[in-house]
Design a protein around this motif. Structure first.
Motif, short mmCIF file in Angstrom:
data_model
loop_
_atom_site.label_atom_id
_atom_site.label_comp_id
_atom_site.label_asym_id
_atom_site.label_seq_id
_atom_site.Cartn_x
_atom_site.Cartn_y
_atom_site.Cartn_z
N ASP A 457 1.00 -1.33 0.10
CA ASP A 457 -0.09 -0.06 0.22
C ASP A 457 0.79 1.34 0.02
OD1 ASP A 457 1.12 -0.05 2.48
OD2 ASP A 457 -0.73 -0.01 3.68
N THR A 458 2.26 1.30 -0.23
CA THR A 458 2.91 2.50 -0.31
C THR A 458 2.72 3.17 -1.47
OG1 THR A 458 4.95 1.40 -1.05
CG2 THR A 458 4.67 1.31 1.41
N ASP A 626 5.42 6.54 2.02
CA ASP A 626 4.28 6.80 2.63
C ASP A 626 3.10 5.94 2.00
OD1 ASP A 626 5.67 9.19 3.64
OD2 ASP A 626 4.82 10.49 2.19
N THR A 627 1.97 5.92 3.20
CA THR A 627 0.90 4.94 2.54
C THR A 627 0.06 5.92 1.56
OG1 THR A 627 0.69 4.22 4.98
CG2 THR A 627 -1.39 3.98 3.38
N CYS A 628 -0.20 5.08 0.35
CA CYS A 628 -0.72 5.82 -0.82
C CYS A 628 -2.28 6.00 -0.70
CB CYS A 628 -0.22 4.90 -2.10
SG CYS A 628 -0.79 5.80 -3.55
N LYS A 632 -6.54 3.30 -1.69
CA LYS A 632 -7.32 2.77 -0.74
C LYS A 632 -8.89 2.73 -1.56
CE LYS A 632 -5.25 4.20 3.10
NZ LYS A 632 -5.19 4.10 4.46
#
Length: 639
Positions: A457-458, A626-628, A632
C-alpha cells in the motif's frame, strides 16, 4: 501460470461458495484464461469443507485443467514452472508431473525432499486426503503470489488465493511469507476448532543443523502478523526444506586479494565504454565475466523455450516468418538490466520470431513549449548525449517522435533498440511505445490495479505497480516504415530484470551504505535485499503481470544465477568507488560489453518510476514509503 484458490470452512450453515468473493474470482480468471473449474471436498466426521478453484494459463505441454484430483482423492493446485530439479519432458505438463511425484510421497520428509529439488518459481496448494493434510507455500524467493485470509474465531474459515480484492471492512488478506512450506492438519482443526499452522522452513544445505536462533527468528517473524487465535509451530522432528541457493559469500576481497578503497582516490573522471574495456583486459576478470554470462544465458534460455509455440492447425508446421508472432516480451527501458535480458533472449528465441520490447511512459498533460533549460531538461540532455552521440539523436528525437511521452526511459529505450538491431538486424524487434495519460492511469488504478497491488500500500508500490501493469498489458504503438501503428503484444511470457540491482549493488542506497560502513556493511545490505524481495516486490509483480493472462519470468533470480553471484566476493560484482554507470553492477556491465552492447553498458541506474515519469505525477510532495491514499477503496461517490 495460474490463478489458484482454496477455501476451508468448518461452518456447515453456509455453502463454501459464500466465502469466495465474486470479484476475487474474476481476478483469478484473468490470470488463467484458458481453463477454469472448481472442486468441492466435504468430510462429514469431523466436518470440514474445502473449495478448490483453478484457473489455467496454458504455457507447457497439453492443456491441463486444474484442480487435479486422483483416485485417492488428493487434490493439487499448482502455479509454477519447473525449470530444473525434477524432469519435465518437452511434451509434458509440469502440473501433471508435480502431481505424480506428490502422489508417491508417503511422509512429510518425502514432500519436503521433493520441493527441495525444484528449481523455478512456484506457489501451490495440495490436499493430502489420507492424512487430512493441507499443504501450501511459495518458492524460496516468493516469485509467485499467494495470499491468506483468516476469519475470526467464530467463523472458522481459511482462504488462500493468488490474488484477492480489498474489502471495505472485515478480515484483511496478507501475503503468505516465503519462509518455507506450511501444513494444516484439517482433522485436528475440525475437532478442536483451533487452527494450527506447521511451518517447515528453509535452511542452507551446507548447514548441518539449522541454528536454533534462526528458527526462532523465522517463527517470530511469521507469527507477528498472524491473528492471535492462529497458532504457528515447528515440529520437534526439525524437518526442513533445503534452500535452492548457497549463502552469500561475505569475503571482502576478490581473487586478486585487492579490496577497493572507500575513499575514491582512484576514481576515473570520465565514464565511457572504454572504461569497461580496461577491466576486460584482465584475464581473471574476463574469465569470471564469461562464467557469469554463461549461467545467465542458460537462465534466459530456460525461460524463453519453456512454452508452447503455436503451429499451423493443419500441417503442424511453424507459420512463415512474415506471419509469426512474438511469444516473449521484455519489460524494456533501455537500461543495462533489460538490455542484457533482451540480448540473451535473442540468442535463444527461434530465428524469425519477433521479440516485443515493452516501453512505458506517463504524462500529465499535452506538451507545452519549454521556456528555458530546467535542471531536469539538462539531465535529460546528458542522458541523450550518452546514448546517442553526434547525429544519432536527430532521428531519435525528431519531430515524428517528439512528444509529451518522450520521458527518459523512452529516449534510452529507442537508443537501446538501435543497439539490439546492430547485434541482430535480422530479428524483428517490436519496440512497443506504451503511452499512458493521467486520466487512464486514474481510471485503471481504481478499476483493476489497486486490487492487484493489495495488500501492499505504499506510494512506491503504487508507482511501480501501475508502471508494470500498463507495460505488461503491451498495448501501444510500433513503428512500421516510419509510421507509428497500434499494436498489442500477444506474448504470454514477460521477462523482467528484477534481481540485478538487489544482488549487484545497483541502488543508490547501496552507495550510501558503502560510504558509511564499507564492504562489510554492503554485504549485510545485499543479504537483506534478497531476504525481503518476496515481500517487497515479487508477489506484487506476479499479481500485476498475471492480470493480463501473462507470466512473469525473472532470469536474474534463477537459482543457478543467484548461487553463482552469491559465491563471489562483493568486490568481484561491484566497485562502488567507481562512478555511477560503471561501479554498480560492474560484472553485468562487463557482460553486456562482451555481448556487443555499447552506450547502454554505462547508463546509470534509473528506477522505473522515475524513468517512466509516473513518480510525482499526482503528488509532488509525497515520499516513496508513505501510505498511498490512491490505493484505498473509494466509494462510488468519490470516484
Amino acid at each position: 501460470m495460474c490463478g489458484i484458490c482454496c477455501v476451508v470452512t468448518l461452518c456447515s450453515q453456509h455453502a463454501v461458495h459464500d466465502f469466495l468473493n465474486e470479484d476475487t474470482l474474476c481476478c483469478l480468471r484473468r490470470r488463467g484464461p484458458d481453463s477454469s473449474q472448481q472442486l468441492i471436498k466435504t468430510v462429514s466426521e469431523p466436518f470440514y469443507e474445502c473449495l478448490f478453484s483453478g484457473h489455467v494459463l496454458h504455457l507447457r505441454g497439453p492443456v491441463t485443467a486444474q484442480p487435479l484430483e486422483d483416485a485417492s482423492n488428493n487434490v493439487l493446485l499448482w502455479n509454477g514452472e519447473i525449470f530444473n530439479g525434477v524432469h519435465v519432458g518437452d511434451v509434458e505438463n509440469d502440473t501433471e508431473v508435480m502431481f505424480h511425484h506428490l502422489a508417491l510421497c508417503s511422509s512429510e520428509a518425502d514432500i519436503l525432499s521433493l520441493f527441495s529439488l525444484l528449481r523455478g518459481p512456484w506457489s501451490f496448494i495440495y490436499y493430502q486426503a489420507s492424512r487430512h493434510a493441507l499443504w501450501f507455500g511459495r518458492d524460496y524467493f516468493g516469485r509467485r503470489s499467494l495470499l491468506w485470509q483468516f476469519s475470526g474465531e467464530a467463523d472458522s474459515t481459511l482462504c488462500l488465493a493468488s490474488v484477492a480484492v480489498q474489502a471495505e471492512s472485515g478480515n484483511q488478506w496478507q501475503e503468505v511469507p516465503a519462509s518455507g512450506i506450511f501444513k494444516i492438519d484439517l482433522k485436528a482443526y475440525a475437532t478442536t476448532k483451533c487452527l494450527c499452522l506447521t511451518l517447515f522452513p528453509w535452511k542452507y544445505s551446507c548447514t548441518e543443523k539449522a541454528a536454533p536462533e534462526g528458527v526462532i527468528n523465522v517463527l517470530d517473524q511469521v507469527s507477528k502478523d498472524l491473528p492471535d487465535h492462529i497458532h504457528l509451530v515447528m515440529k520437534e522432528s526439525k524437518l526442513f526444506l533445503t534452500a535452492p541457493v548457497i549463502p552469500l559469500n561475505k569475503t571482502a576481497c576478490g581473487a586478486s586479494g585487492e579490496c577497493p578503497d572507500t575513499d575514491g582516490s582512484n576514481i576515473p573522471h570520465v565514464v565511457s565504454v572504454e572504461t569497461l574495456q580496461g577491466f576486460l583486459a584482465e584475464e581473471q576478470k574476463r574469465k569470471l565475466v564469461h562464467q557469469f554470462t554463461a549461467v545467465l544465458s542458460e537462465a534466459v534460455k530456460r525461460r524463453v523455450l519453456s512454452l508452447v509455440r503455436e503451429r499451423d492447425g493443419n500441417t503442424r508446421e511453424l507459420p512463415s516468418i512474415s506471419g509469426r508472432k512474438a511469444h516473449v516480451a521484455v519489460l524494456f527501458s533501455g537500461g543495462i538490466d533489460s538490455m542484457v535480458v533482451a540480448a540473451l533472449a535473442d540468442k535463444h528465441v527461434p530465428a524469425g520470431e519477433p521479440i516485443d520490447l515493452l516501453n512505458v511512459a506517463f504524462t500529465a498533460k499535452q506538451q507545452t513549449k519549454q521556456k528555458g533549460p530546467t535542471k531536469n531538461h539538462a539531465s535529460q540532455e546528458v542522458q541523450l548525449s550518452l546514448v546517442c552521440p553526434q547525429e544519432g539523436c536527430q532521428d531519435l528525437d525528431s519531430g515524428a517522435h517528439l512528444s509529451c511521452f518522450d520521458v527518459p526511459d523512452r529516449i534510452t529505450g529507442r537508443a537501446g533498440l538501435k543497439e539490439l538491431k546492430a547485434i541482430n538486424p535480422s530479428r524483428t524487434w517490436n519496440f512497443v511505445e506504451i503511452n499512458v495519460t493521467l486520466e487512464e492511469l486514474k481510471k485503471m488504478r481504481q478499476e483493476r490495479i489497486h486490487d492487484l497491488i493489495y495488500p501492499l500500500d505504499t506510494v512506491l508500490d503504487d508507482s511501480i505497480g501501475c508502471a508494470i501493469w500498463f507495460a505488461s498489458r503491451g498495448e501501444g504503438f510500433v513503428s512500421n516504415q516510419g509510421e507509428l501503428k497500434p499494436y498489442k503484444s500477444p506474448a504470454k511470457v514477460v521477462l523482467s530484470g528484477i534481481g540485478a540491482d538487489e544482488q549487484l549493488a545497483g541502488y543508490s542506497r547501496h552507495r550510501v551504505c558503502f560510504k558509511k560502513y564499507g564492504l562489510e556493511g554492503l554485504n549485510k545490505e545485499l543479504e537483506m535485499e534478497l531476504d525481503r524481495i518476496s515481500s517487497r516486490n515479487l508477489g506484487r509483480d506476479d499479481r500485476i503481470i498475471g492480470d493480463h493472462g501473462k507470466e512473469a519470468r525473472f532470469p536474474f533470480l534463477d537459482e543457478d544465477v543467484v548461487s553463482f553471484l552469491s559465491s563471489l566476493p562483493v568486490s568481484e560484482k561491484a566497485d562502488l568507488t567507481l562512478p555511477r554507470g560503471v561501479g554498480e553492477k560492474l560484472i553485468l556491465r562487463l557482460a553486456a560489453k562482451e555481448l556487443g552492447l555499447t552506450a547502454s553498458t554505462v547508463l546509470p541506474k534509473r528506477a522505473v518510476q522515475f524513468g517512466s515519469r509516473i513518480a510525482k505525477l499526482e503528488n509532488s510532495r509525497e515520499k516513496a514509503a508513505d501510505t498511498c491514499s490512491r490505493l484505498k477503496l473509494l466509494s462510488v461517490g468519490e470516484l
